[in-house]
Design a protein around this motif. Structure first.
Motif, short mmCIF file in Angstrom:
data_model
loop_
_atom_site.label_atom_id
_atom_site.label_comp_id
_atom_site.label_asym_id
_atom_site.label_seq_id
_atom_site.Cartn_x
_atom_site.Cartn_y
_atom_site.Cartn_z
N LEU A 189 -11.85 -10.66 20.04
CA LEU A 189 -10.64 -10.22 19.33
C LEU A 189 -9.39 -10.66 20.07
N LEU A 190 -8.49 -11.33 19.36
CA LEU A 190 -7.17 -11.62 19.92
C LEU A 190 -6.34 -10.36 19.72
N LEU A 191 -6.20 -9.60 20.79
CA LEU A 191 -5.61 -8.27 20.69
C LEU A 191 -4.16 -8.29 21.17
N SER A 192 -3.25 -8.12 20.23
CA SER A 192 -1.84 -8.02 20.60
C SER A 192 -1.55 -6.54 20.79
N GLY A 193 -0.29 -6.18 20.85
CA GLY A 193 0.03 -4.76 20.90
C GLY A 193 0.39 -4.23 19.53
N GLY A 194 0.14 -5.05 18.51
CA GLY A 194 0.60 -4.71 17.15
C GLY A 194 -0.35 -3.79 16.39
N ILE A 195 -0.08 -3.69 15.12
CA ILE A 195 -0.85 -2.78 14.26
C ILE A 195 -2.11 -3.47 13.73
N ASP A 196 -1.98 -4.76 13.46
CA ASP A 196 -3.04 -5.45 12.71
C ASP A 196 -4.29 -5.78 13.53
N SER A 197 -4.08 -6.27 14.76
CA SER A 197 -5.27 -6.73 15.49
C SER A 197 -6.25 -5.61 15.84
N PRO A 198 -5.81 -4.40 16.22
CA PRO A 198 -6.83 -3.36 16.43
C PRO A 198 -7.60 -3.05 15.14
N ALA A 213 -12.29 -8.76 24.08
CA ALA A 213 -10.88 -8.97 23.70
C ALA A 213 -10.15 -9.85 24.69
N ILE A 214 -9.15 -10.54 24.16
CA ILE A 214 -8.24 -11.31 25.01
C ILE A 214 -6.83 -10.88 24.63
N HIS A 215 -6.04 -10.59 25.64
CA HIS A 215 -4.64 -10.22 25.39
C HIS A 215 -3.75 -11.22 26.13
N PHE A 216 -2.79 -11.77 25.41
CA PHE A 216 -1.86 -12.72 26.02
C PHE A 216 -0.58 -12.00 26.39
N SER A 274 -2.36 -22.96 20.97
CA SER A 274 -2.79 -22.80 22.36
C SER A 274 -3.60 -21.51 22.52
N MET A 275 -3.12 -20.46 21.88
CA MET A 275 -3.84 -19.18 21.97
C MET A 275 -5.27 -19.33 21.46
N MET A 276 -5.41 -20.04 20.35
CA MET A 276 -6.75 -20.21 19.77
C MET A 276 -7.65 -21.01 20.71
N THR A 293 -8.84 -12.32 14.45
CA THR A 293 -7.39 -12.08 14.53
C THR A 293 -6.96 -11.09 13.45
N GLY A 294 -5.76 -10.58 13.61
CA GLY A 294 -5.22 -9.63 12.63
C GLY A 294 -4.30 -10.31 11.63
N GLU A 295 -4.46 -11.61 11.45
CA GLU A 295 -3.55 -12.31 10.53
C GLU A 295 -3.75 -11.87 9.08
N GLY A 298 0.70 -14.43 4.34
CA GLY A 298 2.09 -14.22 3.90
C GLY A 298 2.88 -13.20 4.71
N GLN A 299 2.26 -12.61 5.75
CA GLN A 299 2.95 -11.54 6.48
C GLN A 299 4.18 -12.04 7.23
N VAL A 300 4.03 -13.15 7.92
CA VAL A 300 5.15 -13.76 8.64
C VAL A 300 5.04 -15.28 8.46
N SER A 302 4.25 -17.64 10.35
CA SER A 302 3.07 -18.33 10.90
C SER A 302 1.79 -17.93 10.16
N GLN A 303 1.93 -17.16 9.10
CA GLN A 303 0.74 -16.76 8.36
C GLN A 303 0.79 -17.16 6.88
N THR A 304 1.55 -18.20 6.59
CA THR A 304 1.43 -18.80 5.25
C THR A 304 0.11 -19.57 5.24
N ASP A 350 6.22 -8.20 22.69
CA ASP A 350 4.96 -8.95 22.73
C ASP A 350 5.29 -10.41 23.01
N CYS A 351 4.31 -11.14 23.54
CA CYS A 351 4.62 -12.53 23.91
C CYS A 351 4.99 -13.37 22.68
N CYS A 352 4.54 -12.95 21.49
CA CYS A 352 4.87 -13.72 20.30
C CYS A 352 6.31 -13.50 19.86
N THR A 353 6.96 -12.49 20.40
CA THR A 353 8.33 -12.22 19.94
C THR A 353 9.37 -12.77 20.92
P1 ATP Z 1 -0.60 -7.45 14.94
O1 ATP Z 1 -0.89 -8.57 13.98
O2 ATP Z 1 -1.75 -7.09 15.79
O3 ATP Z 1 0.09 -6.31 14.30
P2 ATP Z 1 1.64 -8.80 15.41
O4 ATP Z 1 1.87 -8.59 13.96
O5 ATP Z 1 2.68 -8.54 16.42
O6 ATP Z 1 0.45 -7.97 15.89
P3 ATP Z 1 1.28 -11.46 14.78
O7 ATP Z 1 2.45 -12.18 15.24
O8 ATP Z 1 1.12 -11.07 13.37
O9 ATP Z 1 1.06 -10.21 15.66
O10 ATP Z 1 0.03 -12.26 15.29
C1 ATP Z 1 -1.09 -12.50 14.49
C2 ATP Z 1 -2.36 -12.31 15.28
O11 ATP Z 1 -2.38 -13.11 16.47
C3 ATP Z 1 -2.53 -10.90 15.78
O12 ATP Z 1 -3.07 -10.09 14.79
C4 ATP Z 1 -3.47 -11.09 16.94
O13 ATP Z 1 -4.81 -11.26 16.51
C5 ATP Z 1 -2.99 -12.41 17.53
N1 ATP Z 1 -2.01 -12.15 18.58
C6 ATP Z 1 -0.66 -12.06 18.49
N2 ATP Z 1 -0.10 -11.77 19.67
C7 ATP Z 1 -1.10 -11.66 20.55
C8 ATP Z 1 -1.20 -11.37 21.95
N3 ATP Z 1 -0.13 -11.10 22.68
N4 ATP Z 1 -2.41 -11.35 22.54
C9 ATP Z 1 -3.52 -11.60 21.82
N5 ATP Z 1 -3.52 -11.88 20.50
C10 ATP Z 1 -2.33 -11.91 19.88
#
Ligand code: ATP
Ligand code: MG
Length: 388
Positions: A189-198, A213-216, A274-276, A293-295, A298-300, A302-304, A350-353
């Motif tokens: 599981l790519l586990l961010s701190g968000g709502i979707d990945s858990p 799990a892997i957390h970046f 790179s994450m993948m 992943t929690g993708e 259409g959510q953002v 990077s998810q089209t 989060d690192c994605c933001t």
């Molecule tokens: P989440 O989707 O968990 O709510 P998010 O919406 O902040 O978090 P997105 O930007 O939607 O994250 O990223 C899509 C997916 O990429 C996430 O669901 C997760 O699987 C993976 N991902 C994003 N950020 C991280 C991170 N810091 N570490 C590991 N995986 C990540």
């Protein structure tokens, strides 16, 4: 004499027949038994055994925490219902005595009830309707002010006549359903701190995957608390999925390199690729057959569909995206149910933001992405990041 009746409780855990289809039943049952032994051990000494498509968890000492054990059992995938029951010798008088001793606490304050009986031991002299009528009769006699309502009772008492004993219970809890964790292999599981990945991890564990799990992170752009948040999420998730080994990987240098060398519009896509690739390496090292992943479509940006295709093409590994067709609201409802929501909404970066582009590409062309990707040494940087 009623007070002398033994009303020691036991848990009856039933698994749904549907889940058995196409699966090796014995593997399934063994996995369930193992998981139960492990998870119930926190609540006391329980003997776990199975018969007739039911697993029994019987306390072997006084002071076992039955509340805790019941709640824990209801979080084990593969179990359809959890019943907290008492076991009684298969004798009609003993059954009635035990019902009178055990059930008052459940009937207290109720307006109506009914008794149902299931007799799988066909040698028992009374039929199911007869047993139900007799037990209902003594209860009605004792609690004159509670009505018998066969259609829509406030509480249903069940008597089960099984191989070893008779069991009486006053309600069943819906179990977690699904397939026992581990019987379908392992996913990373790519586990961010968000709502979707858990929520995504929960859904795939429910379908039988063990979860790693892997957390970046991106220190110093992200802090200690963001990491702790992800670890807390993994620990909440483990109540459903079992132990989760979380590997934390730094993306700082990769993010800095992309930001320095590549067209800003492609930043997120390049980072996600790179994450993948890094996740795929860890997955292969730890026996995982898929990434999760929690993708959600259409959510953002990077998810089209087009962006997901670009992310997907960075890896040969199967990528499971169980949230793909869900609305945010549906994902939030699930996150609340599994207990991760309150932690997920804590406001840590989060690192994605960090470094996010102002105008991300929503319909990227893979050739342009590859051109941008060639502008920084992703292979070397990923090698360095993936020193697990
Ligand atoms: P989440 O989707 O968990 O709510 P998010 O919406 O902040 O978090 P997105 O930007 O939607 O994250 O990223 C899509 C997916 O990429 C996430 O669901 C997760 O699987 C993976 N991902 C994003 N950020 C991280 C991170 N810091 N570490 C590991 N995986 C990540
Ligand atoms: Mg998301």
């Amino acid at each position: 004499m009623v007070d002398m009746v033994n009303t020691k409780e036991i848990l009856l855990l039933k698994y749904g027949e549907i889940a058995l289809k196409g699966l090796n039943k014995i593997t399934f049952e063994r996995a369930l038994t193992r998981t139960l032994e492990q998870r119930l051990s926190k609540y006391g000494n329980f003997e776990i055994y199975r018969a007739q498509s039911t697993i029994y968890a019987e306390p072997k000492e006084d002071g076992c925490d039955m509340e805790g054990a019941t709640a824990a059992a209801a979080k084990i995938f593969g179990i359809a219902t959890v019943c907290r029951a008492i076991s009684v010798e298969k004798d009609m008088d003993k059954i009635k005595e035990a019902a009178l001793a055990y059930l008052p606490r459940f009937l207290e304050g109720k307006k109506s009830f009914k008794v149902e009986c299931k007799r799988s031991d066909k040698h028992f002299p009374l039929t199911s309707p007869q047993i139900a009528a007799e037990v209902g009769g003594v209860l009605f006699e004792r609690f004159g002010n509670i009505a018998v309502d066969l259609r829509n009772p406030e509480i249903t008492i069940r008597v089960e006549i099984r191989d070893f004993a008779a069991y009486i219970h006053a309600g069943r809890i819906k179990g977690a359903g699904g397939i026992p964790v581990g019987t379908g292999g392992k996913g990373l599981l790519l586990l961010s701190g968000g709502i979707d990945s858990p929520a995504a991890g929960y859904m795939m564990a429910k379908r039988g995957l063990e979860i790693g799990a892997i957390h970046f992170e991106s220190f110093p752009y992200t802090g200690e608390r963001a990491r702790e948040k992800a670890l807390t999420l993994a620990s909440i998730l483990s109540e459903w999925c079992g132990d989760i080994d979380v590997r934390v990987v730094s993306l700082t240098k990769i993010q800095e390199a992309i930001s320095r060398s590549c067209d800003e519009e492609y930043f997120t896509l390049l980072l996600r690729r790179s994450m993948m690739r890094i996740a795929e390496r860890l997955a292969r090292q730890t026996g995982c057959g898929a990434l999760i992943t929690g993708e959600s479509l259409g959510q953002v940006a990077s998810q089209t569909m087009q962006a997901l295709a670009v992310t997907d093409s960075a890896t040969d590994m199967l990528v499971l995206r169980p949230c793909i067709g869900m609305d945010k609201e549906e994902i939030v409802t699930l996150a609340r149910k599994i207990g991760t929501f309150e932690t997920s909404i804590l406001p840590y970066e989060d690192c994605c933001t960090v470094f996010t582009p102002r105008h991300p590409k929503t319909k990227p062309n893979i050739h342009r992405v590859l051109e941008e990707e060639s502008k920084y040494d992703c292979a070397a940087l990923e090698d360095e990041a993936a020193m697990f």
